[in-house]
Motif scaffolding. Structure first.
Motif, short mmCIF file in Angstrom:
data_model
loop_
_atom_site.label_atom_id
_atom_site.label_comp_id
_atom_site.label_asym_id
_atom_site.label_seq_id
_atom_site.Cartn_x
_atom_site.Cartn_y
_atom_site.Cartn_z
N PRO A 64 0.81 -1.21 0.00
CA PRO A 64 0.00 0.00 0.00
C PRO A 64 0.85 1.27 0.00
O PRO A 64 1.96 1.29 0.52
CB PRO A 64 -0.80 -0.11 1.30
N ALA A 65 0.30 2.29 -0.59
CA ALA A 65 0.90 3.62 -0.52
C ALA A 65 0.65 4.17 0.89
O ALA A 65 -0.17 3.62 1.64
CB ALA A 65 0.26 4.53 -1.56
N PRO A 66 1.36 5.23 1.27
CA PRO A 66 1.13 5.81 2.61
C PRO A 66 -0.34 6.19 2.82
O PRO A 66 -1.04 6.57 1.88
CB PRO A 66 2.02 7.05 2.60
N VAL A 67 -0.76 6.04 4.07
CA VAL A 67 -2.14 6.35 4.44
C VAL A 67 -2.30 7.85 4.61
O VAL A 67 -1.52 8.50 5.31
CB VAL A 67 -2.52 5.63 5.76
N LYS A 68 -3.32 8.41 3.98
CA LYS A 68 -3.64 9.83 4.14
C LYS A 68 -4.65 9.99 5.27
O LYS A 68 -5.37 9.04 5.59
CB LYS A 68 -4.20 10.39 2.83
N GLU A 71 -8.14 7.95 5.84
CA GLU A 71 -8.16 6.70 5.09
C GLU A 71 -7.88 5.51 6.00
O GLU A 71 -7.17 5.63 6.99
CB GLU A 71 -7.10 6.72 3.98
N ILE A 73 -6.49 2.72 4.61
CA ILE A 73 -5.25 2.23 4.00
C ILE A 73 -4.97 3.12 2.80
O ILE A 73 -5.89 3.72 2.24
CB ILE A 73 -5.39 0.74 3.60
N GLY A 74 -3.71 3.19 2.41
CA GLY A 74 -3.39 3.92 1.18
C GLY A 74 -3.83 3.11 -0.03
O GLY A 74 -4.25 1.96 0.10
N VAL A 75 -3.73 3.72 -1.20
CA VAL A 75 -4.10 2.97 -2.41
C VAL A 75 -3.28 1.69 -2.45
O VAL A 75 -2.12 1.66 -2.03
CB VAL A 75 -3.92 3.81 -3.69
N GLN A 132 -8.63 -0.14 -3.04
CA GLN A 132 -8.56 0.52 -1.73
C GLN A 132 -9.96 0.68 -1.13
O GLN A 132 -10.16 0.49 0.07
CB GLN A 132 -7.89 1.88 -1.87
#
Length: 189
Positions: A64-68, A71, A73-75, A132
């Motif tokens: 996963p990409a970093p969590v914003k 969210e 989880i990230g994308v 996501q």
């Protein structure tokens, strides 16, 4: 027709899935990539307990990409499954049931899937935001120092996937290519 499938899958449920089936998957899956697979296999070989029960598990090859803020989880798009092929037969022998990723699998993995009644599901590359949105819960359960390669437990709801290789070894990569070649040949007449 899209089939709604709930984890965990038993032999009957796995046998009902066929290459090309479109599914919406709901249940608990684990995210693990190369570094995590290496550690999981090493732990088992050393007589240690892996971070999750392998038998009947579903593993998503993703990072996963970093969590914003706001969210869960990230994308989280799929990574190339072939990078896990050297570990996969070992895990299939221990009951791994479902793998999710993108790209072809080795002949050794397909044979192990047939022998152990497992399926390989394809997640669409480039659809990370859609994937996501299927994640209801996410938790890091092992090796957080690996960053995006840490092992995560996800609860997913209706994740859109395609059966790429079924438990009989039928592969959408093969049948899809054959169908495309026939279509091209017909249009060239």
């Amino acid at each position: 027709m899209v089939k709604e499938i709930f984890l965990p899958l038993d032999d009957t449920a796995v046998s009902a899935l066929h290459a090309g089936d479109k599914i919406l998957l709901t249940g608990e899956i684990y995210v693990a990539r190369d570094a995590a697979h290496e550690r999981i296999v090493a732990a088992i070989k050393n007589g240690e307990k892996p971070p999750f029960e392998i038998a009947e598990a579903a593993v998503y090859y993703a990072g996963p990409a970093p969590v914003k803020p706001g969210e869960i989880i990230g994308v989280i798009g799929p990574t190339t499954a072939g990078r896990m092929d050297s570990y996969t037969p070992f895990l299939l022998e221990r009951g791994l049931r479902v793998m999710i990723g993108k790209g072809k699998r080795s002949a050794e993995v397909v044979e192990a899937m047939r022998k152990r009644k497992a399926v390989y599901l394809g997640a669409a590359g480039g659809a990370a935001v859609l994937l996501q949105s299927s994640v209801a819960e996410a938790e890091t359960i092992a090796w957080p120092e690996l960053g995006p390669e840490a092992v995560l437990r996800l609860k997913i709801k209706q994740m859109p996937l395609v059966v790429v290789i079924d438990c009989e070894g039928n592969s959408l990569y093969e049948t899809g290519q054959a169908a495309a070649k026939m279509l091209i040949a017909e249009t060239e007449r």
